[in-house]
Design a protein around this motif. Structure first.
Motif, PDB file in Angstrom:
ATOM      1  N   ARG A   1      -3.517  10.765  -3.434  1.00  0.00           N
ATOM      2  CA  ARG A   1      -3.180   9.718  -4.402  1.00  0.00           C
ATOM      3  C   ARG A   1      -2.754   8.454  -3.660  1.00  0.00           C
ATOM      4  NH1 ARG A   1       0.118  12.550  -7.711  1.00  0.00           N
ATOM      5  NH2 ARG A   1      -1.700  13.107  -8.968  1.00  0.00           N
ATOM      6  N   ILE A   2      -3.204   7.298  -4.159  1.00  0.00           N
ATOM      7  CA  ILE A   2      -2.850   6.023  -3.549  1.00  0.00           C
ATOM      8  C   ILE A   2      -2.478   5.015  -4.630  1.00  0.00           C
ATOM      9  CG2 ILE A   2      -4.284   6.284  -1.484  1.00  0.00           C
ATOM     10  CD1 ILE A   2      -6.431   4.594  -2.891  1.00  0.00           C
ATOM     11  N   ALA A   3      -1.775   3.975  -4.210  1.00  0.00           N
ATOM     12  CA  ALA A   3      -1.441   2.876  -5.106  1.00  0.00           C
ATOM     13  C   ALA A   3      -1.484   1.575  -4.318  1.00  0.00           C
ATOM     14  CB  ALA A   3      -0.064   3.069  -5.732  1.00  0.00           C
TER      15      ALA A   3
ATOM     16  N   PHE B   1       0.850  -1.180   0.000  1.00  0.00           N
ATOM     17  CA  PHE B   1       0.000   0.000   0.000  1.00  0.00           C
ATOM     18  C   PHE B   1       0.895   1.242   0.000  1.00  0.00           C
ATOM     19  CE2 PHE B   1      -1.839  -3.454   2.446  1.00  0.00           C
ATOM     20  CZ  PHE B   1      -3.104  -3.614   1.909  1.00  0.00           C
ATOM     21  N   ILE B   2       0.641   2.168  -0.919  1.00  0.00           N
ATOM     22  CA  ILE B   2       1.433   3.392  -1.001  1.00  0.00           C
ATOM     23  C   ILE B   2       0.480   4.587  -1.005  1.00  0.00           C
ATOM     24  CG2 ILE B   2       3.215   4.659  -2.259  1.00  0.00           C
ATOM     25  CD1 ILE B   2       3.923   2.094  -3.718  1.00  0.00           C
TER      26      ILE B   2
ATOM     27  N   LEU C   1       9.098  11.841  -3.943  1.00  0.00           N
ATOM     28  CA  LEU C   1       9.537  10.744  -3.084  1.00  0.00           C
ATOM     29  C   LEU C   1       9.392  11.086  -1.603  1.00  0.00           C
ATOM     30  CD1 LEU C   1      12.729   9.335  -4.850  1.00  0.00           C
ATOM     31  CD2 LEU C   1      10.578   8.114  -4.412  1.00  0.00           C
ATOM     32  N   ALA C   2       9.680  12.319  -1.252  1.00  0.00           N
ATOM     33  CA  ALA C   2       9.634  12.733   0.151  1.00  0.00           C
ATOM     34  C   ALA C   2       8.235  12.643   0.743  1.00  0.00           C
ATOM     35  CB  ALA C   2      10.165  14.156   0.283  1.00  0.00           C
ATOM     36  N   ASP C   3       7.211  12.613  -0.109  1.00  0.00           N
ATOM     37  CA  ASP C   3       5.824  12.601   0.365  1.00  0.00           C
ATOM     38  C   ASP C   3       5.198  11.213   0.350  1.00  0.00           C
ATOM     39  OD1 ASP C   3       5.770  15.461   0.636  1.00  0.00           O
ATOM     40  OD2 ASP C   3       5.579  15.574  -1.551  1.00  0.00           O
ATOM     41  N   LEU C   4       5.922  10.217  -0.155  1.00  0.00           N
ATOM     42  CA  LEU C   4       5.354   8.879  -0.289  1.00  0.00           C
ATOM     43  C   LEU C   4       5.643   8.021   0.941  1.00  0.00           C
ATOM     44  CD1 LEU C   4       6.200   8.070  -4.016  1.00  0.00           C
ATOM     45  CD2 LEU C   4       4.067   8.974  -3.067  1.00  0.00           C
ATOM     46  N   HIS C   5       4.662   7.213   1.298  1.00  0.00           N
ATOM     47  CA  HIS C   5       4.794   6.276   2.412  1.00  0.00           C
ATOM     48  C   HIS C   5       4.251   4.925   1.954  1.00  0.00           C
ATOM     49  CE1 HIS C   5       5.625   9.466   5.456  1.00  0.00           C
ATOM     50  NE2 HIS C   5       4.953  10.197   4.571  1.00  0.00           N
ATOM     51  N   LEU C   6       4.925   3.858   2.364  1.00  0.00           N
ATOM     52  CA  LEU C   6       4.446   2.540   1.940  1.00  0.00           C
ATOM     53  C   LEU C   6       4.356   1.584   3.117  1.00  0.00           C
ATOM     54  CD1 LEU C   6       6.822   0.117   1.591  1.00  0.00           C
ATOM     55  CD2 LEU C   6       7.549   1.648  -0.215  1.00  0.00           C
TER      56      LEU C   6
END
Length: 231
Positions: A103-105, A95-96, A133-138
């Motif tokens: 926005r999600i993935a 989950f991202i 990249l700095a704003d993405l969490h997985l």
């Protein structure tokens, strides 16, 4: 796994994984009643559902409406109220979410997809849509952990660039898939703080999760889902 809810300035991200008690979630007509029952139990659950028809690839599709998306192993969206879904039965659901943009993935990561770069492609797909990249969490969900992920010499060769992810015990080899994924995420530019990994093993959690490695045929799966509610 317990459903996760991440609150941000622009809304709430929700992601989860069904359990054995919810029934078989394989994407076949006979299992549709199980999915319907699962989602009906949840308050305010979006009625729109975009499902990935998995092929163990690295293909990630951007979606804006419900339906079955064929020949892909990842979905992403910026549409509130659209649920992304895919099945898993030992492979890792990833989950991202973007902490800045809405926005999600959702990715399906088996050993083939991991070796070929499903995570890298998923991150690239988000970056191409304007994410940073700095704003993405997985979050890497429950999957077949190293304790039961026995592999042969062929996969030892496939993952030779990740020697720390190969465990040898009594002349047998075991793969730490989540460690490979973490290293790939770090190599892509994420920090350790942006990466969370479930400690649950689908093989070990007999009463909680289906496991193809443990149960074999006929295939029984969980369903991983992700969506967000706008503020």
């Amino acid at each position: 796994m317990q459903e996760k809810r991440i609150v941000t300035a622009h809304g709430v991200y929700i992601f989860g994984l069904s359990q054995v008690i919810d029934g078989n979630m394989i994407l076949a007509d006979k299992a549709s009643s199980g999915r319907l029952a699962l989602f009906q139990k949840k308050q305010n659950f979006p009625k729109k559902l975009a499902r990935a028809d998995l092929i163990h690839s690295v293909k990630v599709l951007s979606v804006s409406r419900s339906g079955l998306l064929v020949n892909c192993d990842g979905l992403m969206t910026d549409k509130a109220g659209l649920t992304l879904a895919l099945t898993a039965a030992d492979c890792a659901p990833i989950f991202i979410y973007d902490n800045r943009l809405a926005r999600i993935a959702l990715l399906h990561a088996g050993w083939r997809g991991v070796a070929d770069g499903i995570l890298k492609n998923g991150l690239k797909s988000l970056l191409n849509k304007g994410s940073r990249l700095a704003d993405l969490h997985l979050f890497i969900g429950p999957h077949l952990r190293v304790c039961h992920f026995e592999i042969g010499s062929d996969l030892v060769e496939v993952f030779k660039d990740y020697p720390q992810a190969i465990k040898r015990q009594q002349n047998k080899f075991y793969l730490n898939l989540s460690l490979v994924l973490k290293k790939q995420a770090l190599q892509a530019g994420l920090s350790s703080e942006q990466i969370k990994i479930s400690r649950e093993c689908t093989y070990c959690s007999v009463k909680k999760y289906y496991s193809y490695r443990r149960q074999g045929e006929p295939l029984r799966t969980m369903i991983a889902y992700a969506y967000y509610e706008s503020a």
